[in-house]
Design an enzyme around this catalytic site. Structure first.
Site, PDB file in Angstrom:
ATOM      1  N   TYR A  85       0.839  -1.194   0.000  1.00 14.67           N
ATOM      2  CA  TYR A  85       0.000   0.000   0.000  1.00 14.67           C
ATOM      3  C   TYR A  85       0.876   1.247   0.000  1.00 14.67           C
ATOM      4  O   TYR A  85       1.922   1.284   0.661  1.00 14.67           O
ATOM      5  CB  TYR A  85      -0.876   0.057   1.256  1.00 14.67           C
ATOM      6  CG  TYR A  85      -1.868  -1.062   1.418  1.00 14.67           C
ATOM      7  CD1 TYR A  85      -3.228  -0.875   1.127  1.00 14.67           C
ATOM      8  CD2 TYR A  85      -1.475  -2.312   1.899  1.00 14.67           C
ATOM      9  CE1 TYR A  85      -4.146  -1.891   1.307  1.00 14.67           C
ATOM     10  CE2 TYR A  85      -2.392  -3.341   2.077  1.00 14.67           C
ATOM     11  CZ  TYR A  85      -3.725  -3.117   1.785  1.00 14.67           C
ATOM     12  OH  TYR A  85      -4.643  -4.136   1.956  1.00 14.67           O
ATOM     13  N   HIS A 103      -6.314   1.818  -1.492  1.00 14.83           N
ATOM     14  CA  HIS A 103      -6.289   0.392  -1.809  1.00 14.83           C
ATOM     15  C   HIS A 103      -4.852  -0.047  -2.082  1.00 14.83           C
ATOM     16  O   HIS A 103      -4.015   0.767  -2.488  1.00 14.83           O
ATOM     17  CB  HIS A 103      -7.142   0.107  -3.040  1.00 14.83           C
ATOM     18  CG  HIS A 103      -8.612   0.327  -2.824  1.00 14.83           C
ATOM     19  ND1 HIS A 103      -9.426  -0.620  -2.230  1.00 14.83           N
ATOM     20  CD2 HIS A 103      -9.421   1.379  -3.118  1.00 14.83           C
ATOM     21  CE1 HIS A 103     -10.661  -0.159  -2.170  1.00 14.83           C
ATOM     22  NE2 HIS A 103     -10.690   1.050  -2.705  1.00 14.83           N
ATOM     23  N   LYS A 119      -4.848  -4.709  -9.170  1.00 17.52           N
ATOM     24  CA  LYS A 119      -3.502  -4.621  -8.619  1.00 17.52           C
ATOM     25  C   LYS A 119      -2.477  -4.938  -9.710  1.00 17.52           C
ATOM     26  O   LYS A 119      -2.754  -5.696 -10.633  1.00 17.52           O
ATOM     27  CB  LYS A 119      -3.328  -5.584  -7.447  1.00 17.52           C
ATOM     28  CG  LYS A 119      -4.340  -5.344  -6.339  1.00 17.52           C
ATOM     29  CD  LYS A 119      -4.060  -6.162  -5.133  1.00 17.52           C
ATOM     30  CE  LYS A 119      -5.241  -6.134  -4.163  1.00 17.52           C
ATOM     31  NZ  LYS A 119      -5.813  -4.805  -3.977  1.00 17.52           N
TER      32      LYS A 119
END
Length: 243
Positions: free
Chosen positions: A148, A156, A193
Protein backbone atom coordinates in the site's frame (compact mmCIF):
# COMPACT_ATOMS: atom_id res chain seq x y z
CA UNK A 1 -2.39 1.15 -12.24
CA UNK A 2 -2.27 4.31 -10.20
CA UNK A 3 -3.21 4.82 -6.58
CA UNK A 4 -6.90 4.33 -5.79
CA UNK A 5 -7.66 6.56 -2.83
CA UNK A 6 -10.62 5.84 -0.60
CA UNK A 7 -12.85 8.88 -0.51
CA UNK A 8 -12.45 12.58 -0.91
CA UNK A 9 -9.47 14.07 0.90
CA UNK A 10 -7.73 10.73 1.50
CA UNK A 11 -4.69 11.66 -0.59
CA UNK A 12 -4.32 15.04 1.13
CA UNK A 13 -4.53 13.36 4.53
CA UNK A 14 -1.86 10.84 3.54
CA UNK A 15 0.51 13.51 2.27
CA UNK A 16 0.12 15.44 5.52
CA UNK A 17 1.05 12.38 7.58
CA UNK A 18 3.74 10.39 5.69
CA UNK A 19 4.48 6.80 6.67
CA UNK A 20 8.17 7.64 7.16
CA UNK A 21 7.35 10.08 9.96
CA UNK A 22 4.86 7.71 11.60
CA UNK A 23 7.44 4.91 11.55
CA UNK A 24 10.04 7.21 13.09
CA UNK A 25 7.60 8.12 15.89
CA UNK A 26 6.84 4.44 16.45
CA UNK A 27 10.54 3.62 16.63
CA UNK A 28 11.16 6.32 19.24
CA UNK A 29 8.14 5.25 21.30
CA UNK A 30 9.16 1.58 21.30
CA UNK A 31 12.72 2.44 22.36
CA UNK A 32 11.63 4.79 25.16
CA UNK A 33 9.14 2.24 26.51
CA UNK A 34 11.70 -0.59 26.38
CA UNK A 35 9.15 -2.74 24.59
CA UNK A 36 9.41 -6.51 24.60
CA UNK A 37 7.80 -8.93 22.21
CA UNK A 38 6.91 -12.48 23.24
CA UNK A 39 7.49 -15.38 20.85
CA UNK A 40 4.17 -17.03 20.09
CA UNK A 41 3.98 -19.77 17.47
CA UNK A 42 4.98 -18.34 14.11
CA UNK A 43 4.66 -14.73 15.27
CA UNK A 44 5.37 -12.38 18.14
CA UNK A 45 2.96 -10.82 20.66
CA UNK A 46 3.60 -7.21 21.67
CA UNK A 47 1.83 -5.43 24.53
CA UNK A 48 0.99 -1.76 23.88
CA UNK A 49 -0.47 1.11 25.85
CA UNK A 50 -2.86 3.65 24.30
CA UNK A 51 -0.11 5.76 22.69
CA UNK A 52 1.74 2.78 21.26
CA UNK A 53 -1.52 1.24 20.05
CA UNK A 54 -2.23 4.37 18.05
CA UNK A 55 1.24 4.40 16.48
CA UNK A 56 1.18 0.69 15.63
CA UNK A 57 -2.19 1.12 13.96
CA UNK A 58 -1.10 4.21 12.02
CA UNK A 59 2.19 2.61 10.93
CA UNK A 60 0.41 -0.67 10.08
CA UNK A 61 2.54 -3.01 12.15
CA UNK A 62 0.81 -6.07 13.54
CA UNK A 63 -2.85 -6.78 14.09
CA UNK A 64 -4.69 -6.11 17.37
CA UNK A 65 -5.78 -9.10 19.44
CA UNK A 66 -9.04 -9.01 21.36
CA UNK A 67 -8.41 -9.08 25.14
CA UNK A 68 -10.29 -8.24 28.31
CA UNK A 69 -7.69 -5.66 29.37
CA UNK A 70 -8.96 -2.07 29.14
CA UNK A 71 -5.78 -0.01 29.30
CA UNK A 72 -3.49 -2.28 27.30
CA UNK A 73 -3.70 -3.91 23.89
CA UNK A 74 -1.86 -6.90 22.45
CA UNK A 75 -0.64 -6.92 18.86
CA UNK A 76 0.21 -9.99 16.80
CA UNK A 77 3.31 -9.31 14.70
CA UNK A 78 4.24 -11.46 11.74
CA UNK A 79 7.72 -12.97 11.62
CA UNK A 80 8.84 -10.34 9.10
CA UNK A 81 7.37 -7.45 11.11
CA UNK A 82 8.91 -8.65 14.37
CA UNK A 83 12.37 -9.15 12.89
CA UNK A 84 12.18 -5.80 11.10
CA UNK A 85 11.46 -4.00 14.38
CA UNK A 86 14.14 -5.95 16.25
CA UNK A 87 16.92 -6.14 13.66
CA UNK A 88 16.39 -3.29 11.20
CA UNK A 89 14.91 -0.57 13.44
CA UNK A 90 16.44 -1.91 16.68
CA UNK A 91 13.49 -0.72 18.72
CA UNK A 92 12.13 -3.84 20.45
CA UNK A 93 13.50 -6.80 22.35
CA UNK A 94 12.07 -10.26 21.85
CA UNK A 95 11.92 -12.88 24.59
CA UNK A 96 10.87 -16.51 24.77
CA UNK A 97 8.41 -18.04 27.26
CA UNK A 98 11.17 -18.15 29.89
CA UNK A 99 11.61 -14.38 29.52
CA UNK A 100 15.06 -14.94 28.00
CA UNK A 101 15.99 -12.31 25.45
CA UNK A 102 16.97 -13.52 21.99
CA UNK A 103 19.67 -11.69 20.08
CA UNK A 104 19.39 -11.20 16.33
CA UNK A 105 21.23 -14.43 15.44
CA UNK A 106 19.08 -16.50 17.80
CA UNK A 107 15.88 -14.93 16.54
CA UNK A 108 16.99 -15.46 12.94
CA UNK A 109 17.52 -19.19 13.58
CA UNK A 110 14.13 -19.42 15.29
CA UNK A 111 12.38 -17.74 12.34
CA UNK A 112 14.15 -20.01 9.87
CA UNK A 113 13.07 -23.08 11.84
CA UNK A 114 9.48 -21.92 11.40
CA UNK A 115 9.74 -20.91 7.74
CA UNK A 116 12.50 -22.24 5.54
CA UNK A 117 12.18 -19.37 3.07
CA UNK A 118 12.17 -16.70 5.79
CA UNK A 119 15.43 -15.06 4.56
CA UNK A 120 14.12 -14.18 1.10
CA UNK A 121 10.68 -13.19 2.42
CA UNK A 122 12.24 -10.90 5.00
CA UNK A 123 14.59 -9.37 2.44
CA UNK A 124 11.59 -8.56 0.24
CA UNK A 125 9.58 -7.22 3.20
CA UNK A 126 12.40 -4.99 4.45
CA UNK A 127 13.14 -3.82 0.90
CA UNK A 128 9.59 -2.49 0.52
CA UNK A 129 9.26 -1.21 4.09
CA UNK A 130 12.51 0.74 3.82
CA UNK A 131 10.93 2.52 0.84
CA UNK A 132 7.96 3.43 3.06
CA UNK A 133 5.45 1.03 1.52
CA UNK A 134 2.94 -0.49 3.90
CA UNK A 135 3.35 -4.27 3.54
CA UNK A 136 0.66 -6.77 4.47
CA UNK A 137 0.09 -10.47 3.91
CA UNK A 138 -1.13 -11.27 0.41
CA UNK A 139 -2.44 -14.77 1.13
CA UNK A 140 -6.02 -13.82 0.24
CA UNK A 141 -4.83 -12.99 -3.29
CA UNK A 142 -2.49 -15.96 -3.67
CA UNK A 143 0.68 -13.85 -3.36
CA UNK A 144 3.26 -13.26 -0.64
CA UNK A 145 2.48 -9.63 0.16
CA UNK A 146 0.37 -6.69 -0.91
CA UNK A 147 1.87 -3.19 -0.86
CA UNK A 148 0.00 0.00 0.00
CA UNK A 149 1.14 3.56 -0.68
CA UNK A 150 -0.25 4.55 2.74
CA UNK A 151 -2.62 3.23 5.40
CA UNK A 152 -5.19 0.72 4.06
CA UNK A 153 -7.96 2.91 5.45
CA UNK A 154 -6.93 5.63 2.99
CA UNK A 155 -5.87 3.78 -0.14
CA UNK A 156 -6.29 0.39 -1.81
CA UNK A 157 -3.22 -1.82 -2.16
CA UNK A 158 -1.35 -1.04 -5.35
CA UNK A 159 0.85 -4.10 -5.82
CA UNK A 160 0.43 -7.84 -5.42
CA UNK A 161 3.93 -9.07 -4.58
CA UNK A 162 5.48 -12.44 -5.38
CA UNK A 163 8.92 -13.22 -3.95
CA UNK A 164 11.08 -15.57 -6.02
CA UNK A 165 14.61 -16.86 -5.67
CA UNK A 166 16.75 -18.66 -8.20
CA UNK A 167 19.05 -20.04 -5.50
CA UNK A 168 16.47 -22.51 -4.19
CA UNK A 169 15.31 -23.39 -7.68
CA UNK A 170 12.13 -21.43 -7.06
CA UNK A 171 11.05 -24.07 -4.53
CA UNK A 172 7.61 -22.53 -4.18
CA UNK A 173 6.88 -23.77 -7.71
CA UNK A 174 5.24 -20.57 -8.91
CA UNK A 175 5.46 -18.93 -12.33
CA UNK A 176 7.28 -21.86 -13.90
CA UNK A 177 5.08 -22.06 -16.97
CA UNK A 178 3.14 -19.52 -19.04
CA UNK A 179 -0.23 -20.63 -17.65
CA UNK A 180 0.97 -19.63 -14.15
CA UNK A 181 1.65 -16.10 -15.38
CA UNK A 182 -1.68 -15.94 -17.14
CA UNK A 183 -3.70 -17.04 -14.09
CA UNK A 184 -1.82 -14.73 -11.72
CA UNK A 185 -2.17 -11.73 -14.01
CA UNK A 186 -5.87 -12.37 -14.51
CA UNK A 187 -6.34 -12.51 -10.73
CA UNK A 188 -4.35 -9.30 -10.17
CA UNK A 189 -6.33 -7.55 -12.90
CA UNK A 190 -9.64 -8.61 -11.37
CA UNK A 191 -8.71 -6.95 -8.06
CA UNK A 192 -7.08 -3.89 -9.69
CA UNK A 193 -3.50 -4.62 -8.62
CA UNK A 194 -0.20 -4.65 -10.48
CA UNK A 195 1.87 -7.82 -10.17
CA UNK A 196 5.27 -7.02 -8.69
CA UNK A 197 7.92 -9.73 -8.85
CA UNK A 198 10.79 -9.39 -6.40
CA UNK A 199 13.57 -11.73 -7.45
CA UNK A 200 16.06 -12.23 -4.62
CA UNK A 201 19.52 -13.06 -5.87
CA UNK A 202 21.97 -14.39 -3.32
CA UNK A 203 25.53 -13.30 -4.05
CA UNK A 204 26.99 -15.67 -1.47
CA UNK A 205 25.43 -18.65 0.28
CA UNK A 206 25.42 -17.80 4.00
CA UNK A 207 21.86 -17.90 5.35
CA UNK A 208 23.04 -18.93 8.82
CA UNK A 209 22.83 -15.38 10.21
CA UNK A 210 21.14 -12.06 9.35
CA UNK A 211 24.45 -10.71 8.07
CA UNK A 212 23.70 -12.64 4.86
CA UNK A 213 21.05 -10.03 4.03
CA UNK A 214 23.81 -7.74 2.79
CA UNK A 215 24.62 -10.34 0.13
CA UNK A 216 21.10 -10.37 -1.27
CA UNK A 217 20.25 -8.30 -4.33
CA UNK A 218 16.61 -7.45 -5.05
CA UNK A 219 15.47 -7.21 -8.65
CA UNK A 220 12.09 -5.52 -9.11
CA UNK A 221 9.90 -6.34 -12.07
CA UNK A 222 6.29 -5.39 -12.73
CA UNK A 223 4.27 -7.54 -15.10
CA UNK A 224 1.01 -6.47 -16.70
CA UNK A 225 -1.42 -8.21 -19.00
CA UNK A 226 -1.49 -6.70 -22.49
CA UNK A 227 -4.90 -6.45 -24.09
CA UNK A 228 -5.38 -6.18 -27.88
CA UNK A 229 -7.99 -3.52 -27.14
CA UNK A 230 -5.20 -1.17 -26.11
CA UNK A 231 -3.67 -1.26 -29.60
CA UNK A 232 -6.84 -0.94 -31.61
CA UNK A 233 -7.47 2.25 -33.61
CA UNK A 234 -10.79 3.75 -32.60
CA UNK A 235 -11.36 6.63 -34.99
CA UNK A 236 -10.11 5.56 -38.37
CA UNK A 237 -11.22 7.80 -41.24
CA UNK A 238 -11.14 6.21 -44.65
CA UNK A 239 -9.54 8.07 -47.54
CA UNK A 240 -12.22 8.60 -50.21
CA UNK A 241 -9.50 8.35 -52.86
CA UNK A 242 -8.70 4.79 -51.84
CA UNK A 243 -11.04 2.15 -53.31
Amino acid sequence: MGSRWKGKGAEVKALADPISEITSQLQSSLISSNSKGLLSGTGVLLKADAELTDLLNRACFGRPRVTSEKNEQWFQLSTEEAFYLQYSLKCIKIVDHDDTELNSDELWKHMMSRRENFPILFKAFSHLRSKNWVVRSGSQYGVDFVAYRHHPALVHSEYAVLVLSAQDGNANGRLKVWSDFHCTLRLCGSVAKTLLILNIEEQQSCATSPSCLDNYVVEERTITRWSPEQGREKNVKSDPRVK
